[in-house]
Design an enzyme around this catalytic site. Structure first.
Site: not given
Length: 307
Positions: A49, A280
Site C-alpha cells: 500500500s 499512510h
C-alpha cells in the site's frame, strides 16, 4: 539485474473521514523528461500500500481492492520520467508471498505481481516488507496499549516481553523473503534496473512524538522509530546484496511525519486530515517519495509531475 551507483495497509475503519477534507496539491508546471532522455521504455511497479496509494484520488485499476491511485509514487515517477510502458501491479495488503502468488482482495484477485515482468522490462520499483512483519496489527495493538501508560512504553514492553524483540525477529525473518523476491525479479527481468524503495518516516525522527494527537507514548515512539529504521536497513542490505539500488525515502520525509500540520505532513495519522488511508502517505507524501525515486533513476534532481 544491473547494478547502478510501506500488510502495511492499516485497517481502513476511518476511511470515510478522508472524504471532502484537504484537497491534493495542484499539478506542478513541469514538462516530462525529453523523449531522448527517457531512462526506460518499460517500468513495472511492485509492492504494497505504500506503493499503491490507498484512498488518494483518483483510485483506479483492477481489482478495486488493491486501492491503487493515479497519484501514487509509481504513477508520478512514470509521468515524470515519461516512460511509455508503465504497469502498476502494486496492491494494498501485499506481502512478499503476493509477489510470486495471487492476492485475494475486495473485488477479485490480484495476480502474482512478478507475472508483470518480462525480459523487456527495464525499470522495476519494489516496496515490500511492512506487511510481512505485521505492521497493521502492530499499529492497532499499540494504539490501544500505549495510551494506558503515557509515561511508559506499554507497546515496547509487549513486543519485548521475555527479553526477545519480536519485531526485530520478524524483520530478520523477512530478510530472506526479500532476497528471494529480488532473485526472482532478476531472473524474470535480467536487464532491468531494480530499485527497492524504503518506507518514509511515520513519526518524528527525534523527540517524544505528539501524544495524545498520535496516541503513542514517548517510549513507544522511540521503539517505533527504531523498528522502522531496522526495517529500512534490512531492505537496504538486501538490495545491496542483490545488486539493486535502495531508495531512501525516510531521510527526505523527516519533518513531514504524522505529527506535523496538514500541508506539511506526508503521512496521515490515525484520523486522516487529507484523502489517504490512516498511517499512510498522502498526496504530498507520494510526491516526496516519487522525487526520491526520480533522483535515484536520473542521478540528478528533477522536479516531479506531482498530483
Amino acid at each position: 539485474m544491473r547494478h547502478h551507483t510501506g500488510r502495511w495497509a492499516f485497517p481502513l475503519v476511518l476511511a470515510a473521514l478522508t472524504t471532502g477534507l484537504v484537497a491534493a496539491p495542484a499539478a506542478a508546471d513541469v514538462s516530462p523528461v525529453p523523449a531522448q532522455d527517457v531512462p526506460a521504455q518499460s517500468y513495472v511497479a511492485l509492492g504494497d500500500s505504500y506503493a499503491s496509494g490507498p484512498l488518494i484520488p483518483v483510485q483506479t485499476g483492477q481489482p478495486a481492492g488493491c486501492l491503487r491511485s493515479t497519484n501514487n509514487y509509481p504513477a508520478i515517477v512514470g509521468r515524470t520520467l515519461g516512460v511509455p510502458g508503465f504497469q502498476d501491479v502494486s496492491c494494498s495488503g501485499a506481502t512478499t508471498e503476493n509477489l510470486a502468488g495471487p492476492q485475494a482482495v475486495s473485488g477479485g484477485e490480484n495476480p502474482p505481481q512478478l507475472d508483470a515482468l518480462s525480459e523487456d522490462t527495464e525499470l522495476v520499483t519494489l516496496t515490500i516488507g511492512g506487511n510481512d512483519i505485521g505492521f497493521s496489527s502492530i499499529i492497532s495493538e499499540c494504539a490501544v496499549r500505549s495510551p494506558q501508560q503515557p509515561a511508559g512504553a506499554a507497546c515496547r514492553d509487549f513486543f519485548t516481553a521475555g527479553g526477545n524483540d519480536q519485531l526485530a525477529e520478524r524483520i530478520d525473518a523477512t530478510a530472506p523473503k526479500v532476497a528471494a523476491a529480488l532473485e526472482q525479479i532478476g531472473e524474470r527481468a535480467p536487464d532491468a534496473r531494480v530499485l527497492v524503495v524504503g518506507y518514509p518516516a511515520l513519526l518524528p525522527d527525534e523527540g517524544p512524538g505528539c501524544f495524545p494527537l498520535v496516541p503513542f507514548s514517548p517510549g513507544d515512539v522511540a521503539y517505533f522509530r527504531e523498528t522502522e529504521k531496522r526495517l529500512n536497513a534490512m531492505l537496504a542490505d538486501e538490495a545491496d546484496s542483490a545488486g539493486a539500488d535502495f531508495v531512501d525515502t525516510y531521510t527526505p520525509s523527516i519533518g513531514h511525519d504524522m505529527c506535523q500540520l496538514p500541508g506539511v505532513k506526508w503521512i496521515e495519522g490515525l484520523v486522516p486530515t487529507a484523502p489517504a488511508a490512516p498511517v499512510h502517505p498522502n498526496a504530498l507524501g507520494t510526491a516526496g517519495m516519487a522525487a526520491a525515486v526520480v533522483e535515484a533513476v536520473s542521478e540528478e534532481s528533477v522536479p516531479v509531475l506531482a498530483p
